[in-house]
Design an enzyme around this catalytic site. Structure first.
Site, PDB file in Angstrom:
ATOM      1  CE  LYS A 285      13.838  43.342 132.657  1.00 20.19           C
ATOM      2  NZ  LYS A 285      12.593  43.026 133.397  1.00 20.19           N
TER       3      LYS A 285
ATOM      4  CB  SER B 166      10.111  46.057 132.823  1.00 15.79           C
ATOM      5  OG  SER B 166      10.437  44.824 133.420  1.00 15.79           O
TER       6      SER B 166
ATOM      7  CB  SER C  28       8.246  42.686 133.801  1.00 20.04           C
ATOM      8  OG  SER C  28       7.863  43.970 134.223  1.00 20.04           O
TER       9      SER C  28
END
Lengths: 493, 95
Positions: free
Chosen positions: A78, A158, A182
């Site tokens: 990420k 997210s 997330s």
């Protein structure tokens, strides 16, 4: 090629060890899949050359008989984790072309275990969002589409790019971070497994900070076993993070098949939402049935403060964010406004141009609730509610060993559907956010499809530092659900 | 509690985010939407409840007060938009 990319991380590991495939072959297959899937916008930075170099080094170690636990396994990171020498954006314009001179502890742990980096994945700006639509780099797209539909759906957020990359088999696994859901929410919306460990289990060092008392890194994978393997090599005791706990990291793969016989699984009645799709409730009951059939005892529990978790979160998280994001000043790194005549003007315009709408809203909310005269009415009250939420869980643990809940209030939704209504977007995290406030570990496991053919997940919440039980229950659900559906490969260029 | 335009301007100033006049109104609406929804926390009886200060019960760690990193000014200024030698450059602050 496609056969290799559909391997689980565990199977790929075993094939590499048995020298049935080389890391270079495996990595080339994933690089090709990643490059053909740009339509999904899952990656903001691809690191092809680095991946092939790391794979080559891994192959040499394997041939020398010197393989480490994740040797040669390609994963995605990420874009919230700082990676030395590789641009790190946090999905924001304000970080610009920031190239970290250091490596986050979690990603370093993965490289030290032999993993190969494919690239950096898309995400909501500063991890603020539940659909990946707040990304400065445009939303990542969910590989799943509803039956007979060509409409693009969000992958959740997210960690939406990581979820899309794992669901579309562009990597064996990916890192995510989870501040209010997330990891687990995008995992559920994309039909994959996501684990949020106990607060303090993974070091936060080198992860771009959002809300420091809630942020926690975790793995996103296609199976529970893969998540257990990855987590074992992400977690560590780290002196660079004072909230990292001094407890040895277990091998989470051990005991994964222990079953649920004799375990007490709590069903919190407050997670039954009015107006939720009947499919969510049906799946939840199905999950409880599966566990009972495997020997677990199902008990009803109450978490009375559940409905206050999201509003408390939207005080605590923006408050911490407003403080953490004060560092973006246009002076030391990142975006800088042109033509400013004084320092305050430089700050104000750099931040105004560099932050997106959702980040601005949250920084302003956070600034307001921390400002003189409002601190007690908002922030202190929210921290007291947080104590009550934690206490709810402590009472529940007197009656059960783990909790079973839905992961999300619904399946993936179309791009643009909720982006103009902040509060309706926030409600996506209604089942996941309690866990962050209380610091608990939880796993989201894909269990089935809606009538429209979209994946849904169930969540298992464990006691503090009892990731092992949550993973074991998750594995039992995975076995019973036998979820083998895959998205159609419509994105292949 | 809700915020008016003056308050929105004040918190934007505190947060050092330039907010053009034409955006104040819409931002005010969005913030009030969120603050109105947060209001429900006032239903909760918090009498005698301690605010949470640490997520996981743990003693604060201590370490020796020694330098563990540093001495690499070039790496530190490498990402800066404007530098001179090993300094960050900002608009003039002293006349």
């Amino acid at each position: 090629m496609s056969e290799l990319t559909h391997l689980t991380l565990a199977d790929a590991r075993d094939m590499l060890r048995a020298k049935k495939v080389s890391s270079s072959e495996l990595t080339r297959a994933f690089v090709a899949a990643m490059e053909r899937a740009r339509m999904l916008n899952a990656f903001v930075t691809e690191t092809r050359d680095r991946a092939l170099e790391m794979a080559k080094a891994s192959d040499e170690r394997i041939w020398r008989g010197d393989a480490r636990p994740l040797e040669g396994l390609p994963v995605a990171i990420k874009d919230l984790f700082c990676t030395k020498g590789v641009r790190t954006t946090a999905g924001s314009r304000i970080l610009g072309n920031f190239i970290p001179p250091y490596e986050s502890t979690v990603s370093q742990n993965l490289w030290d275990a032999g993993a190969v980096m494919l690239g950096k994945t898309n995400m909501d700006e500063f991890a603020m969002g539940s659909s990946n639509e707040t990304s400065y780099f445009k939303p990542a797209i969910n590989p799943w589409r509803a039956r007979d539909s060509n409409e693009n759906l969000v992958p959740g957020g997210s960690s939406g790019g990581s979820a899309a990359a794992v669901a579309a088999s562009l990597c064996l696994g990916a890192t995510g971070t989870d501040t209010g859901g997330s990891i687990r929410q995008p995992a559920a919306l994309s039909g994959i497994v996501g684990v949020k460990p106990t607060y303090g289990r993974c070091s936060r060092w080198g992860i771009v900070a959002f809300a420091s008392s809630l942020d926690q890194a975790g793995p996103m994978t296609r199976t529970v076993r893969d998540a257990a393997i990855m987590l074992s090599h992400m977690a560590s005791v780290d002196e660079k993070d004072s909230t990292s706990v001094d407890m040895p990291v277990p091998d989470y793969e051990d005991g994964l098949e222990g079953g649920v016989s004799g375990l007490r699984i709590g069903i919190p009645k407050e997670y039954r939402l009015q107006g939720a799709p009947p499919e969510i409730d049906a799946l939840w009951q199905q999950g409880a049935y599966w566990l009972r059939a495997q020997g677990a005892e199902i008990v009803d529990v109450s978490l009375p403060h559940t409905k206050y978790a999201l509003p408390a979160y939207y005080i605590v998280a923006p408050a911490e964010a407003s403080s953490n994001l004060a560092r973006y000043d246009g002076v030391r790194y990142g975006h800088r406004a042109e033509g400013s005549h004084d320092l305050v003007d430089l700050y104000e315009h750099s931040r105004s141009q560099g932050f997106g709408a959702e980040v601005k809203r949250r920084v302003l909310i956070g600034t307001y609730v921390l400002s003189a005269g409002y601190y007690d009415a908002y922030y202190t009250r929210a921290q007291k509610v947080r104590t009550l939420i934690k206490r709810d869980f402590e009472r529940a643990w007197e009656k059960c060993d783990a909790l079973l809940t839905p992961a999300t209030p619904g399946p993936a939704f179309p791009v643009g559907r909720k982006s103009n209504d902040p509060v309706s977007m926030y409600l996506n995290d209604v089942f996941t956010v309690t866990v962050n406030l209380a610091g608990l570990p939880a796993i989201s496991v894909p269990v089935g499809l809606t009538e429209n053919g979209l994946p849904l997940g169930l969540q298992v919440i464990g006691k503090t530092f009892d990731e092992a039980t949550a993973l074991r229950v998750g594995r039992s659900i995975e076995l019973a659900a036998n979820f083998t559906d895959r998205p159609r490969s419509w994105w292949m260029a | 509690m809700s915020v008016d335009k003056t308050t929105v301007g004040r918190i934007a100033k505190l947060a050092r985010i330039a907010l053009p006049d034409e955006q104040v109104e819409s931002m005010m609406g969005e913030l009030n939407g969120i603050l109105g929804w947060i209001e429900q926390l006032h239903e909760v009886d918090i009498d005698g409840v301690e605010p949470m200060t640490s997520v996981v019960a743990q003693k604060l760690k201590m370490r020796d007060d020694v330098v563990t990193a540093g001495g690499d000014a070039a790496a530190i200024v490498a990402n800066a938009p404007q530098t001179e030698d090993d300094f960050f450059v900002v608009p003039k602050v002293v006349e």
